[in-house]
Design a protein around this motif. Structure first.
Motif, mmCIF file in Angstrom:
data_model
loop_
_atom_site.group_PDB
_atom_site.id
_atom_site.type_symbol
_atom_site.label_atom_id
_atom_site.label_comp_id
_atom_site.label_asym_id
_atom_site.label_seq_id
_atom_site.Cartn_x
_atom_site.Cartn_y
_atom_site.Cartn_z
ATOM 1 N N GLY A 662 5.512 16.374 27.055
ATOM 2 C CA GLY A 662 3.851 16.534 27.088
ATOM 3 C C GLY A 662 3.404 16.145 25.550
ATOM 4 N N ILE A 663 4.174 15.315 24.888
ATOM 5 C CA ILE A 663 3.708 14.999 23.357
ATOM 6 C C ILE A 663 3.458 13.544 23.449
ATOM 7 N N LYS A 664 2.309 13.132 22.470
ATOM 8 C CA LYS A 664 1.918 11.596 22.418
ATOM 9 C C LYS A 664 2.615 11.398 20.915
ATOM 10 N N VAL A 665 2.496 9.815 20.724
ATOM 11 C CA VAL A 665 3.077 9.493 19.383
ATOM 12 C C VAL A 665 2.327 8.304 18.757
ATOM 13 N N VAL A 666 2.198 8.613 17.613
ATOM 14 C CA VAL A 666 1.411 7.567 16.750
ATOM 15 C C VAL A 666 2.699 6.459 16.243
ATOM 16 N N ILE A 667 2.558 5.279 16.289
ATOM 17 C CA ILE A 667 3.389 4.423 15.723
ATOM 18 C C ILE A 667 2.974 4.034 14.512
ATOM 19 N N ASP A 668 3.789 4.534 13.356
ATOM 20 C CA ASP A 668 3.300 4.447 11.702
ATOM 21 C C ASP A 668 4.189 3.463 11.154
ATOM 22 N N LEU A 669 3.731 2.191 10.772
ATOM 23 C CA LEU A 669 4.506 1.224 9.940
ATOM 24 C C LEU A 669 4.620 1.797 8.508
ATOM 25 N N HIS A 670 5.570 2.619 8.080
ATOM 26 C CA HIS A 670 5.464 3.183 6.903
ATOM 27 C C HIS A 670 6.025 2.402 5.781
ATOM 28 N N SER A 671 6.816 1.201 6.213
ATOM 29 C CA SER A 671 7.463 0.218 5.327
ATOM 30 C C SER A 671 7.220 -1.033 5.988
ATOM 31 N N PRO A 672 6.178 -1.727 5.341
ATOM 32 C CA PRO A 672 5.758 -3.138 5.901
ATOM 33 C C PRO A 672 6.737 -4.164 5.273
ATOM 34 N N PRO A 673 6.614 -5.268 5.764
ATOM 35 C CA PRO A 673 7.195 -6.654 5.026
ATOM 36 C C PRO A 673 6.916 -6.837 3.609
ATOM 37 N N GLY A 674 7.923 -7.033 2.957
ATOM 38 C CA GLY A 674 7.713 -7.235 1.494
ATOM 39 C C GLY A 674 7.644 -6.129 0.681
ATOM 40 N N GLY A 675 7.643 -4.999 1.134
ATOM 41 C CA GLY A 675 7.740 -3.610 0.495
ATOM 42 C C GLY A 675 6.505 -3.558 -0.386
ATOM 43 N N ARG A 676 6.788 -2.917 -1.683
ATOM 44 C CA ARG A 676 5.778 -2.559 -3.056
ATOM 45 C C ARG A 676 6.410 -3.403 -3.935
ATOM 46 N N ASP A 677 5.499 -3.621 -5.100
ATOM 47 C CA ASP A 677 6.112 -4.392 -6.192
ATOM 48 C C ASP A 677 6.259 -2.922 -7.194
ATOM 49 N N LYS A 678 6.437 -3.405 -8.630
ATOM 50 C CA LYS A 678 6.855 -2.691 -9.422
ATOM 51 C C LYS A 678 5.710 -1.255 -9.723
ATOM 52 N N SER A 679 4.475 -2.111 -9.330
ATOM 53 C CA SER A 679 3.400 -1.028 -9.766
ATOM 54 C C SER A 679 2.979 -0.059 -8.371
ATOM 55 N N MET A 680 3.803 -0.375 -7.465
ATOM 56 C CA MET A 680 3.645 0.209 -6.161
ATOM 57 C C MET A 680 2.575 -0.397 -5.108
#
Length: 918
Positions: A662-680
């Motif tokens: 009985g639960i719904k789900v949010v699909i969360d792309l926490h880590s996108p392509p390319g990631g983060r640079d050194k300044s985040m």
């Protein structure tokens, strides 16, 4: 109404001020233009004719006539005079049309025009020639090309590459064609090549405005799409160098064209579009200022020409028109070079005007007016545009497009696109500062010193605790309402790791707006030793801001840091765009049960679902996360896709279990392509390869889960961070992904996050998408000095931890439920203004924070008052956030034997839930 705010001046944008032109005037007239162009003016080869009869009648030159250069070697006054020009510039409009309405019909129009541009390159016998058009056999053409054919040819291909239309193979072909063309021109010393010697027409190294813009834009396109590093080096050497006649290219571009007349506006519009693209892409403040001045100066020179349309009498019968250009053949003679051809053509036009005066009427009236209006719109200066909107309204509505003969009325589509989707306002960069700069007077503090432009702060170990920074006052009144990027070059040596990751090297703006909470904006996690690198952060300046303090130094760290004060830049990064758009939701979303739940662990078992069912949770935010907190990751896209595919397989299992319980789900792309640079910052905002892959990822997810009733929403990207100007800013890239998802899945809600780690304050400048069924997400971790106290510490560094209690005095403010309401006010204001649904995707307080349960209870009370959905961060992810664990201090986490106070707060709230599935 739509508005742009630049500084503190609020000005109307032209896209909806056209009164009396119908319900949707701009779209209405653009459609009329589009219908006429495609019904009468496009050849079977996909090349646009200069003119055509009302039934599409054209008379094409034969191979024999082209071979003999009849009527002239330039092809002037024939229907195949400007194929490269018209195709290239009209393709820009068709690419923008497709970007905003991705139908198969619009896609095919783009592909038709690109096919025509390819033909104009292929039919020539000499490498580097772009033909003007093709005659009766689809191959024959005139001997001379020109600037006006070659430059728009590049522009059209560049616009095509900005879309998602070409496949990988088609993209490679397009880039290869551009490089082949550029290399041929380079070998010819950048002279525009003709099929025979002495028919070169144009030299891009010469010191004219058009030449300077042409070569700057073409090298910019090559720099962007080619893998050859030569083009980047060439582009910037070119801009910083002199022309063939010793003039400064930057000064020439900045000044704009020396004059603008009815006969020149139509091709100077091409240059204005190019300079706009250069301005938007450039990150060097000095070059950006060159382009800003150029856009303004050119727009000012175009203004008087907009009234040219008044020479067109729409009420009178049209003058005669004939498609038979052969009537101007006398005079005719053989020509040995381009100069002789031009002289002959100027004699012939007098005869042509007598036989077909209708075309000349359009040339002297509508053509310059349409082009000049587009030039002004591209400038992006809304006060100027607002002042001339009555003229533009009258101009667009004046002609019956079904009765025009000359194809340059296609510029109306370019104009309308720019008015509907206006470019960002031009902004001046606040100049860099140093000790001698009157804008900033630095108080050096105990450990600071300045030598030239270098500020050095050296803090000994025994003095590291506390704030050890140089300070300078900054007047924020002129910057109110703007979103600013602050950046500076810095170098560090042996800087100790601080107790909290937002300390260490301190590059910070601090201010306290009247009636608001104190603000601190700065980058985080900067310590150790590093060579010169750019530090940056972004912040929105409160409309009530008066003055603030800039700080440069160290906090709770020892070591040495240097700052180059001459590199300090404060740049307006986003226009503050707001609208009265009211978001609509389908009844199934508008009336669905409130979502109250948790952020997921990295993987889930059925036991996890049994626990959540017992807790009465009805919503999970399912995170696709890896490499959290690391820099320069997720850049091997093949490997990234393999990881994503495994996540999707696990998601299939999770959705099955969620439906069962009985639960719904949010699909969360926490880590996108390319990631983060050194300044985040997210790398995809600055690198097109990762931006396109981000959109492709969401297309894959949408195709897989379209129609799945368990999916509560698509959370496009977790906690975006953009601290400096970018090609694809955090909002635009989410918008592009949302449009791609909508084309696949029209029903599942899309979730948008704000900048600055999805902070509440970033909602002050978050624009609402003009798209329905969109939910806006916020993360609530303020005050961070309470919620994240001692987070990130390693063993043995706990002595720097200062325990902070809620409610109470935290970071100079008295924090209680009213302060929570004040901190969330930007989100609440956004909700009310746009009828938006708000989702609190994350909120929490670390397990050892005194009063954490009271903080959570107060947050939830506010969320419930505002009817926001929410998910707690986090369930069985890291024990520090876990409500199933407890600790009195950092490093002492343990599994709780009974319900913790924080867990009891959540369970009480979850008791209100209704299951989504019975």
């Amino acid at each position: 109404m739509h508005f742009l705010r630049y500084g503190i001046t609020i000005i109307a944008v032209a896209s909806t001020v056209a009164q009396g032109l119908g319900a949707e005037p701009l779209e209405q007239y653009a459609e009329k233009v589009n219908q006429q162009i495609w019904s009468r003016f496009i050849s079977p080869q996909g090349v646009m004719y200069d003119y055509a009869g009302l039934g599409g009648e054209v008379i094409l030159p034969t191979p024999e006539e082209c071979e003999k250069s009849m009527p002239n070697a330039l092809g002037w006054w024939t229907p195949i005079e400007n194929g490269g020009f018209f195709n290239g510039m009209y393709l820009i409009a068709q690419c923008e049309r497709y970007q905003h309405n991705k139908t198969s019909e619009n896609r095919e129009k783009v592909k038709t025009l690109i096919r025509g541009l390819y033909i104009l390159q292929d039919v020539a016998n000499t490498p580097g020639v772009i033909a003007r058009g093709t005659g009766s056999d689809g191959k024959c053409h005139y001997v001379a090309s020109s600037n006006d054919q070659c430059f728009p040819w590049f522009m059209g291909l560049g616009a095509y590459l900005e879309t998602d239309i070409p496949s990988d193979a088609e993209r490679k072909e397009c880039i290869a064609r551009m490089e082949r063309q550029a290399n041929a021109l380079k070998q010819n010393n950048w002279m525009i090549i003709g099929e025979r010697p002495d028919f070169e027409r144009g030299w891009w190294l010469f010191g004219q405005y058009t030449s300077c813009v042409h070569i700057a834009m073409v090298s910019s396109i090559l720099m962007k799409y080619s893998t050859n590093p030569y083009w980047k080096k060439f582009h910037y050497q070119l801009l910083r160098g002199k022309t063939s006649n010793g003039l400064d290219r930057r000064q020439i571009i900045a000044e704009g064209p020396k004059t603008m007349a009815r006969w020149s506006a139509w091709y100077l519009a091409n240059c204005q579009y190019a300079v706009r693209k250069l301005y938007d892409a450039e990150t060097d403040p000095a070059l950006k200022e060159v382009y800003r001045k150029s856009l303004q100066n050119t727009a000012q020179k175009a203004l008087p020409l907009i009234d040219s349309f008044r020479k067109f009498n729409a009420d009178a019968p049209r003058p005669p028109f004939t498609p038979d250009w052969r009537l101007m053949m006398p005079p005719f003679r053989e020509q040995q070079n381009g100069n002789e051809s031009e002289k002959l053509a100027m004699e012939q036009i007098k005869v042509w005007h007598k036989h077909s005066p209708a075309i000349n009427e359009e040339k002297v009236s509508l053509k310059p007016s349409f082009a000049a209006a587009w030039i002004v719109a591209l400038c992006g200066q809304s006060p100027m545009l607002t002042a001339i909107m009555p003229q533009i309204e009258e101009m667009v509505a004046l002609p019956d497009y079904a009765k025009l003969y000359y194809a340059t009325f296609f510029y109306v589509e370019n104009l309308v696109n720019t008015l509907q989707f206006p470019p960002k306002p031009l902004t001046e960069t606040i100049k860099s500062t140093s000790k001698s700069d009157t804008k900033f007077i630095w108080e050096l503090g105990k450990f600071g010193k300045i030598a030239g432009n270098i500020l050095t702060v050296t803090v000994p170990e025994q003095s590291k605790l506390g704030q050890n920074s140089a300070k300078a006052k900054i007047d924020l009144v002129p910057l109110r309402g703007q979103t600013l990027s602050f950046s500076i070059m810095a170098k560090g040596c042996d800087i100790s790791e601080p107790p909290q990751d937002w300390n260490g090297v301190k590059f910070m703006l601090n201010y306290h707006p009247a009636g608001g909470t104190e603000r601190w904006h700065h980058p985080s996690r900067i310590w150790g030793s590093f060579d010169w690198k750019e530090l940056s952060f972004v912040c929105g300046i409160d409309p009530a801001a008066e003055s603030g303090t800039l700080l440069l130094g160290l906090q709770d760290s020892s070591g040495k840091v240097e700052f180059d004060l001459s590199s300090l830049k404060i740049t307006s990064i986003f226009p503050v765009i707001s609208s009265d758009y009211k978001i609509r939701y389908p009844e199934s979303i508008r009336n669905r049960a409130r979502g109250r739940g948790v952020m997921s662990p990295h993987s889930m078992t059925e036991d996890d679902f049994l626990t959540l069912k017992h807790w009465n949770v009805n919503l999970i935010r399912l995170q696709y996360t890896r490499n959290w907190g690391e820099a320069d990751t997720d850049q091997d896209l093949e490997e990234y896709d393999r990881w994503l595919d495994e996540k999707l397989k696990h998601t299939d299992f999770i959705l099955e279990q969620a439906r069962k319980y009985g639960i719904k789900v949010v699909i969360d792309l926490h880590s996108p392509p390319g990631g983060r640079d050194k300044s985040m910052d997210m790398t995809m905002f600055y690198d097109e390869k990762f931006a396109r892959h981000f959109i492709a990822v969401w297309e894959k997810i949408a195709k897989r889960y379209k129609g799945n009733p368990v999916v509560w929403g698509y959370d496009l990207v977790n906690e975006p961070v953009q601290t400096r100007p970018a090609k694809y800013d955090y909002w635009t890239l989410q918008k592009m992904a949302a449009q791609a998802v909508r084309a696949i899945d029209p029903d599942t809600p899309i979730i948008i996050e704000s900048n600055e780690w999805d902070s509440p304050n970033a909602f002050t400048y978050l624009p609402a998408l003009e798209m329905d069924n969109v939910i806006y997400q916020v993360h609530m971790y303020v005050p961070g000095s309470f919620t994240h106290q001692a987070v990130g510490n390693s063993a043995g560094v706990q002595s720097g931890w200062v325990q902070t209690t809620y409610p109470g005095l935290i970071s100079g403010a008295n924090w209680d439920i009213e302060e929570i309401r004040r901190s969330l006010k930007p989100v609440r204001d956004f909700q009310k203004k746009h009828n938006a649904k708000i989702f609190v995707g994350e909120f929490s307080a670390i397990a050892w924070a005194p009063g954490a349960e009271k903080y959570l209870a107060d947050c939830i009370q506010v969320f419930e008052e505002y009817r926001w959905d929410w998910t707690y961060h986090a369930f069985r992810e890291w024990n520090g956030w876990s409500v199933e664990h407890e600790a009195s201090q950092p490093g002492a986490l343990k599994k709780a034997v009974k319900d913790t106070p924080r867990k009891r707060v959540l369970l009480k709230a979850f008791n209100e839930n209704e299951p989504y599935f019975k």
